[in-house]
Each structure stands twice: as structure tokens, then as C-alpha cells.
Design a protein around this motif. Sequence first.
Motif, PDB file in Angstrom:
ATOM      1  N   ASP A 180       0.691  -1.155   0.118  1.00 14.29           N
ATOM      2  CA  ASP A 180      -0.164   0.139   0.165  1.00 14.29           C
ATOM      3  C   ASP A 180       0.903   1.328   0.005  1.00 14.29           C
ATOM      4  OD1 ASP A 180      -2.425  -1.406   0.018  1.00 14.29           O
ATOM      5  OD2 ASP A 180      -2.707  -1.307   2.063  1.00 14.29           O
ATOM      6  N   GLU A 232      -1.591   5.644  -3.141  1.00 15.52           N
ATOM      7  CA  GLU A 232      -1.425   4.431  -2.346  1.00 15.52           C
ATOM      8  C   GLU A 232      -1.633   3.111  -3.242  1.00 15.52           C
ATOM      9  OE1 GLU A 232      -1.789   5.071   2.233  1.00 15.52           O
ATOM     10  OE2 GLU A 232      -3.804   5.810   1.079  1.00 15.52           O
ATOM     11  N   ASN A 233      -1.010   2.190  -3.227  1.00 15.09           N
ATOM     12  CA  ASN A 233      -1.302   0.849  -3.772  1.00 15.09           C
ATOM     13  C   ASN A 233      -1.915   0.820  -5.324  1.00 15.09           C
ATOM     14  OD1 ASN A 233      -1.763  -1.951  -4.109  1.00 15.09           O
ATOM     15  ND2 ASN A 233      -3.840  -1.837  -3.345  1.00 15.09           N
ATOM     16  N   ASN A 239      -9.158   0.105  -1.810  1.00 17.09           N
ATOM     17  CA  ASN A 239      -8.819  -0.865  -0.616  1.00 17.09           C
ATOM     18  C   ASN A 239      -9.959  -1.992  -0.286  1.00 17.09           C
ATOM     19  OD1 ASN A 239      -7.924  -1.516   1.953  1.00 17.09           O
ATOM     20  ND2 ASN A 239      -6.826   0.516   2.266  1.00 17.09           N
ATOM     21  N   ASN A 298      -7.899   4.543   0.204  1.00 19.33           N
ATOM     22  CA  ASN A 298      -6.505   4.899  -0.440  1.00 19.33           C
ATOM     23  C   ASN A 298      -6.706   6.212  -0.784  1.00 19.33           C
ATOM     24  OD1 ASN A 298      -5.217   2.624   0.238  1.00 19.33           O
ATOM     25  ND2 ASN A 298      -5.514   1.522  -1.788  1.00 19.33           N
TER      26      ASN A 298
END
Length: 162
Positions: A81, A138-139, A144, A151
Motif C-alpha cells: 500500500d 497508495e497501492n 482498498n 486509499n
Amino acid sequence: PMGPPITSATSLRAACAVMCMLAAGAAHAQTYKLNLPMDDDPDTVLQTIAVLAKETRITLLLKNTSDDDVGVCVHPAGAADAFTLRALDTGDVLQQTAFSGVSDCSVRRDTVRPGKQKTLRLIFPRLPKGATRLQLGENDCQPNADADVQNWCFRDIELTAP
């Protein structure tokens, strides 16, 4: 012997050489002031992207305009992440190398109280030449699996000359 005496012309040439080196180094740095709120969370604002000779530095402002405490943290480099910076025009994906200003999620979450804010700084390798359209998230901006946690993702970042 101490060498030739230093004259004002020698000092002036040395000062000019130092100034030229500093100017050349500064020419490689470019800072974009964006103040771009995230689409689904206007309290998360992408403030700046600084493209330096060896790295890219990103600053996010994490505000809390709600009436409740908000928890924030960042996943360390190498975590699934962790943040990525995708250059949409070149296809390059840069992995986050460091961060500061917010706790590591593997250690704890920070609390941002109502009316307060935190500043998150992210470090990535240098952007590739010609990169003007970016995605930061993120990621890699994937949803998520934990529905309670969202995220961070900025999908449409345009770098235009400051």
C-alpha cells in the motif's frame, strides 16, 4: 610560501564560478505549485511537486474540516500500500523511497483533530524526462479491500510550467 596573493580579480572569478555552479544546479530543479484537492476528499490537497536532480519531492496537506478526529498514516517503502507515482505519458511507475510528517502505518496512526492539519512529504526517484501527466496514489490507486479505509489517489495531475 603561501602562494600568490589573492587579488580582487581572483576573488571575483572564484565567486563567479561558485555562482555559475549554483545556478546550473538550480536549473535542474523545478517546483510545481498545484494546490489540487483529491477528487473524493477535498481535505487532502496535493500542494507541490518538486523535481530535483536526483529525486522528486511531493507535499500533501492533510486537513480535517470535519467534527470528528481523523486517523492518518503512511505505509513504508516496499509495502503493497505504499505510494507510487505513475508517469502517464511514459508509463514509468516510481516507488516511494521515503516519507515524513505522518506516522508509519506499521507502527501507529496519527490523529488529526477537527480544525487541524498535518503535512505529509513523500520522496520518489526523479521523474523521467517528458513526464507531464501523473497519477499519485497508495497501492497504485487501487481500491482498498477494507471498506473503512480509503486509499489516497490523485488520478489527473498535470504539470505545467510554473
